[in-house]
Design a protein around this motif. Structure first.
Motif, PDB file in Angstrom:
ATOM      1  N   VAL A 160       9.300  -4.570  -2.402  1.00 42.83           N
ATOM      2  CA  VAL A 160       9.054  -3.887  -3.676  1.00 42.83           C
ATOM      3  C   VAL A 160      10.374  -3.390  -4.265  1.00 42.83           C
ATOM      4  O   VAL A 160      10.599  -3.457  -5.470  1.00 42.83           O
TER       5      VAL A 160
ATOM      6  N   MET B 181      -1.316  -4.228   1.251  1.00 38.76           N
ATOM      7  CA  MET B 181       0.039  -3.919   0.773  1.00 38.76           C
ATOM      8  C   MET B 181       0.091  -2.494   0.228  1.00 38.76           C
ATOM      9  O   MET B 181       1.019  -1.743   0.527  1.00 38.76           O
ATOM     10  N   SER B 182      -0.913  -2.134  -0.549  1.00 36.88           N
ATOM     11  CA  SER B 182      -0.991  -0.789  -1.097  1.00 36.88           C
ATOM     12  C   SER B 182      -1.042   0.248   0.029  1.00 36.88           C
ATOM     13  O   SER B 182      -0.373   1.281  -0.035  1.00 36.88           O
TER      14      SER B 182
ATOM     15  N   LEU C   6       2.427   0.602   1.648  1.00 38.29           N
ATOM     16  CA  LEU C   6       3.334   1.378   0.815  1.00 38.29           C
ATOM     17  C   LEU C   6       2.989   2.864   0.874  1.00 38.29           C
ATOM     18  O   LEU C   6       3.883   3.714   0.933  1.00 38.29           O
TER      19      LEU C   6
ATOM     20  N   LYS D 192      -3.710  -7.478  -1.292  1.00 35.58           N
ATOM     21  CA  LYS D 192      -3.087  -6.460  -2.148  1.00 35.58           C
ATOM     22  C   LYS D 192      -3.454  -5.065  -1.648  1.00 35.58           C
ATOM     23  O   LYS D 192      -2.629  -4.151  -1.670  1.00 35.58           O
TER      24      LYS D 192
ATOM     25  N   GLN E 180       3.341  -5.541  -6.281  1.00 31.11           N
ATOM     26  CA  GLN E 180       2.537  -5.475  -5.058  1.00 31.11           C
ATOM     27  C   GLN E 180       1.839  -6.793  -4.749  1.00 31.11           C
ATOM     28  O   GLN E 180       1.745  -7.183  -3.585  1.00 31.11           O
TER      29      GLN E 180
END
Length: 182
Positions: A132, A152-153, A156, A149, A138
């Motif tokens: 990122v 990934m969120s 993070l 996704k 994302q």
């Protein structure tokens, strides 16, 4: 003027070579001058702007093995101010600024918080934030990692990405103010 001094505090063997290789690699960052190698463990360089100083310090903090000094002067002596500010412990940032008030201690405190976030990161979190940070969104980063996704969120979030970004913006604002840059 702005300068950064870094003292290697890791436990790698062949530290003189590691420090030289690091100096060379770090000097390729935008706005970073050629590093002066000072002794076996120390390197220092002038940087062109507050943003360049921030990027250099973030690279050093991310490694976790460097004590860092940031020198900010309105006229001359930034390299020596950075050397004087270099901390004794790895992943710490000392600041010497000829600005008014508590700006130097505020900058150091901001980097202490950022450093804490970085050191708590898992391998997966470092992997996600690196993508990122390089400019991928994302969806693109998730695709590159072969995850959803949503995953990934979550990575993070667990990595403290939003806290890091808030700290980075605060550090940039404080360095800019101390350097007299609007």
């Amino acid at each position: 003027m702005i300068a950064v001094h870094a003292r290697y505090r890791g436990r790698e063997k062949g530290r003189a070579q590691l420090v030289k290789r690091s100096a060379y690699a770090l000097s390729t960052l935008p706005g970073v001058g050629e590093f002066e190698i000072v002794g076996v463990e120390d390197i220092r360089a002038h940087v062109e702007s507050p943003g360049d100083a921030l990027n250099l310090i973030m690279a050093l903090l991310s490694d976790g093995n460097w004590a860092i000094g940031l020198g900010i002067t309105r006229r001359g002596g930034a390299v020596h101010a950075a050397t004087d500010a270099t901390g004794r412990k790895p992943a710490t940032v000392g600041v010497s600024a000829d600005a008014e008030g508590s700006e130097a201690s505020d900058i150091a405190a901001t980097f202490a918080l950022i450093g804490h976030v970085l050191m708590k990161r898992t391998y997966e979190g470092r992997e996600a934030t690196a993508l990122v940070r390089r400019g991928l969104n994302q969806n693109e980063a998730a695709e590159r990692l072969g995850i959803s996704k949503q995953a990934m969120s979550q990575r993070l979030q667990a990595a403290g990405w939003h806290a890091e970004q808030a700290g980075v913006q605060l550090a940039l604002n404080l360095i800019s103010r101390a350097a007299g840059v609007d």
